[in-house]
Design an enzyme around this catalytic site. Structure first.
Site, short mmCIF file in Angstrom:
data_model
loop_
_atom_site.label_atom_id
_atom_site.label_comp_id
_atom_site.label_asym_id
_atom_site.label_seq_id
_atom_site.Cartn_x
_atom_site.Cartn_y
_atom_site.Cartn_z
N HIS A 1 0.82 -1.21 0.00
CA HIS A 1 0.00 0.00 0.00
C HIS A 1 0.85 1.26 0.00
CE1 HIS A 1 -3.47 2.43 0.27
NE2 HIS A 1 -4.19 1.70 1.09
N ASP B 1 -10.64 -7.91 -16.86
CA ASP B 1 -10.91 -9.12 -17.65
C ASP B 1 -9.63 -9.63 -18.29
OD1 ASP B 1 -11.75 -11.06 -19.39
OD2 ASP B 1 -13.09 -9.78 -20.56
#
Length: 432
Positions: free
Chosen positions: A156, A379
């Protein structure tokens, strides 16, 4: 009984496919703050087309990862603390991102519910197999029904939610061949100096960093009692009902509330009521606010470092639980409206060395909104994910996207086991 996960190949480090700069890059003051020294870990589940070739798919993912690391080469580096301990750097020598491949007897339907425990899905991202964990680790797990789980972990301190989503969409586009690297937008931008300390001394009040008395053994309860994950989906009709309830209990003349304002208020209020806390206990709701276009000048498109500050709504248990949803939504709205350029710059100063301010944990609920990041569009040639969620469901509350329902939100959070039934009752009883 928890399902098993087994690695089928030796873990590898994937380096950028082309030469990248050998350098040391400084992370910003926001990146280096103590609050962000943990990973972002996504779990994307795909309903794999019938007859998909596992070897071809795995090879395609590996090749796309190597290509995507060329513009995002710091993700193939290693994070280290500066010698003077004032912040963090990334040593970029093309050390590589982690890649694993596994099989499991989970099925895609197992991820429609909340996990049975906070760490039930932990093995879907086995970062501990690396002696030094890279800033990016990807695990492809083949499920027993032919579906696929993709676990992705980011450091992060190197990247925030928006940045990670931009990376994942590039990664996926390259895996399918739908786009060439030279065509992809936005181009990743480092420019971490834009969110560094400027040495300001006159700072305003920031309640997210203030300490409040623990009147209820709050910290002990959340660290020692078992936490039970919950998962509840709010559809368009339910969100509209919450907006109507909020307007009916708000001050005259208020503008209509957003879905985020009413849902955050409702979750916060239900969570507080379920815990049976003392009336005088001060509670805080913290949530991330993107500052890319709130600072002046705006940050450049493609900036993928941490570019958010924490909005903070604060009140007592008594007011939060006894006043209506409109009151809660107003607190959330007010916290959002306080954040502008000056506020953001003050946060940068507050979290920088030597102040190093960090949020308290007493009375705090933190919400992270993953539902608007675009994770549901990632995707890899397997179609869009049928489920998007976290690797571990803990006390951070996550707003998640719902497949084929852009106006719905799935809410996942773990609460003390003794409070689960009450929490779910209050969530489903907004008029109570």
């Amino acid at each position: 009984m928890a399902s098993s996960v087994r690695l089928v190949k030796k873990p590898v480090l994937v380096a950028p496919v082309d030469p990248t700069p050998s350098t040391v890059l400084s992370l910003s003051s926001l990146d280096s703050q103590l609050f962000l020294r943990f990973p972002i870990e996504y779990l994307l589940v795909y309903a794999s087309p019938h007859g998909v070739d596992r070897a071809v798919t795995a090879a395609r993912v590996k090749a796309a990862l190597a290509r995507s690391l060329v513009p995002y080469y710091p993700l193939a580096g290693r994070v280290k603390t500066r010698p003077d301990s004032t912040g963090l750097d990334v040593v970029c020598q093309a050390q590589g991102a982690g890649l694993l491949e596994a099989v499991s007897d989970y099925t895609a339907s197992d991820f429609q519910r909340a996990p049975r425990s906070v760490t039930e899905w932990r093995k879907l991202l086995l970062v501990e197999v690396f002696k030094v964990v890279p800033p990016l680790v990807v695990q492809l797990t083949w499920l027993s029904d032919g579906c696929v789980a993709l676990g992705v972990g980011f450091s992060h301190c190197v990247i925030d939610g928006i940045g990670s989503s931009e990376f994942l969409n590039l990664f996926a586009e390259l895996a399918t061949g739908r786009a060439r690297l030279s065509e992809f937008q936005p181009k990743p931008v480092w420019d971490r100096h834009l969110l560094n300390s400027a040495g300001r001394t006159n700072l305003g009040t920031h309640p997210e960093f203030g300490r409040v008395p623990d009147l209820s053994g709050f910290v002990t309860r959340f660290t020692q009692e078992r936490l039970s994950p919950t998962s509840i989906t709010f559809d368009k009709t339910w969100l509209k009902e919450l907006k109507n309830i909020a307007m009916s209990t708000s001050q005259p003349g208020e503008f209509p509330y957003t879905s985020f304002e009413v849902l955050s208020g409702h979750i916060w209020r239900s969570w507080a009521r379920s815990l049976n806390l003392p009336a005088k206990q001060v509670l805080k709701l913290l949530f991330s606010i993107n500052i890319r276009n709130r600072v002046k000048p705006s940050l450049p498109a493609g900036y993928y470092g941490n570019a958010f500050v924490l909005g903070c709504a604060q009140t007592s248990v008594k007011d939060l639980t006894e006043k209506g949803l409109g009151y809660c939504a107003d607190l959330v709205r007010g916290a959002k409206e306080r954040v502008g350029d000056e506020y953001a710059r003050e946060v940068v100063e507050s979290v920088s060395w030597p102040r190093r301010a960090s949020p308290d944990s007493v009375g705090v609920l933190i919400i992270s909104q993953w539902s608007r990041l675009g994770l549901d569009r990632v995707d890899f040639g397997l179609g869009r994910p049928v489920q998007v969620g976290p690797i571990c469901c803990d006390r951070y509350c996550l707003f998640l996207p719902v497949r084929e329902s852009t106006e719905s939100v799935k809410v996942m959070v773990a609460v003390p086991t003794s409070a689960v039934d009450r929490y779910e009752y209050f969530i489903r009883s907004p008029y109570s």
